[in-house]
Design an enzyme around this catalytic site. Sequence first.
Site, PDB file in Angstrom:
ATOM      1  N   GLU A  21       0.481  -1.512   0.277  1.00  0.00           N
ATOM      2  CA  GLU A  21       0.051  -0.035  -0.237  1.00  0.00           C
ATOM      3  C   GLU A  21       1.134   1.150  -0.063  1.00  0.00           C
ATOM      4  O   GLU A  21       1.825   1.470   0.942  1.00  0.00           O
ATOM      5  CB  GLU A  21      -1.192   0.221   1.081  1.00  0.00           C
ATOM      6  CG  GLU A  21      -2.222  -1.133   1.399  1.00  0.00           C
ATOM      7  CD  GLU A  21      -3.014  -0.758   2.518  1.00  0.00           C
ATOM      8  OE1 GLU A  21      -4.297  -1.196   2.008  1.00  0.00           O
ATOM      9  OE2 GLU A  21      -2.425  -0.791   3.682  1.00  0.00           O
ATOM     10  N   CYS A  22       0.857   2.025  -1.061  1.00  0.00           N
ATOM     11  CA  CYS A  22       1.849   2.952  -1.506  1.00  0.00           C
ATOM     12  C   CYS A  22       3.002   3.406  -0.925  1.00  0.00           C
ATOM     13  O   CYS A  22       3.612   2.732  -1.965  1.00  0.00           O
ATOM     14  CB  CYS A  22       0.813   4.587   0.393  1.00  0.00           C
ATOM     15  SG  CYS A  22       0.808   6.131  -0.471  1.00  0.00           S
ATOM     16  N   GLY A  23       3.165   3.385  -0.139  1.00  0.00           N
ATOM     17  CA  GLY A  23       5.127   2.899   0.393  1.00  0.00           C
ATOM     18  C   GLY A  23       5.277   1.499  -0.130  1.00  0.00           C
ATOM     19  O   GLY A  23       6.530   1.135  -0.530  1.00  0.00           O
TER      20      GLY A  23
END
Length: 434
Positions: A313-315
């Site tokens: 997720e994201c990072g």
Amino acid sequence: MNGVVIGGTRSGVGKTVATLAVTRALDAAGYQVQPAKAGPDFIDPSHHEHVAGRPSRTLDVWMQGADGLRRNYHRGDGDVCVVEGVMGLYDGDASSTAKVADSLDLPVVLVVDAKAGMESVAATALGFQRYSEHAGLDVDVAGVIAQRAHGGRHEQGIRDALPDGMTYFGRIPPRDALDIPDRHLGLHMGDEAPIEADALDDVAAHVHTERLVDVAREPPRPERQTTRPKSDARIAVARDEAFCFYYPATIERLRERADVVTFAPTAGDDLPECDGVYLPGGYPELHAATLAESPALRQLGDAAADGLPVVGECGGLIALAESLTTTDGDTHRMAGVLPAEMRMHERYQALDHVELRARGDTLTAGAGQRLRGHEFHYSSADVAGDARFAFDVERGDGIDDGRDGLREYETLGTYCHVHPESGAFDAFLETVER
């Protein structure tokens, strides 16, 4: 467990400091405090945990729904729950502080900037109290904490001006030591830049704890959720300075159904033996050079190619990509699983609650299923032309052209952060357990 909501008149009014002061004051008075945060934030809860000594619960109507909100609240443990709001009390169409307070039937303690006012503090609070009906909500603004208020005549003037039925809960005196440094994505994390204990104790002495305890009340309890038996699966979760944006409820859900082992890519850890991997968000851009040399990321690239289920997720999406270019212009190799080159920017590229619709069966959802979450990032993705996507974006921006969820092998990377109440991690575990 009874609770109160610390709301604010606007962003930046000092809700976090007020929440920490209330938490410290209640702790000093002998109460065990369960902290919580309205909205999808990861950073403020880290400050809550540093002061309260226990993880902060995330309370977001959009991501969890009313029943999920109440379930997550009642998973907490303590004598009093202190819920920090998000932005101004009524701000945010998807999951405002007012909606959280209404859904939980909790009283609101309003933080009002009193630097240059006395009677106007009371007028502001009364306006926020009366606006509830106009907003179609049932919000009980029980009283105020006066931010940047001095003692003596200043404090007494505020107390005398409050209308009947509205309580004065204390003040936050002006103190330079209460400032928490910030950067992109928000404040520094709680373990990086905590408020000094002496400064917090000094402020906490001006909070009236018994008045807070007297107005606190218990939210309604939701129906119990059916739990599934624990399997023999083993899930590896990245947890370090680069991967620090995760909800406690997510780890709890994973542990309910599998064994969880953590690893720290920035510390040079190897990828543990496992049946699936979860890479949460965080600050990979601050540790890009270290991650480029990480044994775990290199091993993860090989394991993903062999079909190991991986969710980022994201990072985590950034770490799974081909490369990351920082704002300094330096490009660093990442795990190389997903066909995208990531680039950091000086300004944020997306900030919103999100709704995704699955194009077909994928790691976190079945075909046609909708997932609600949020996105907040300073990066963008240059995606290969033949890249495959798992989701159409019904609300929000996603990765590219209204799409989110880059897919490769059994790996999924999204900009969207989801809460376990969405069912996403249950779907992930079902894939792992097959």
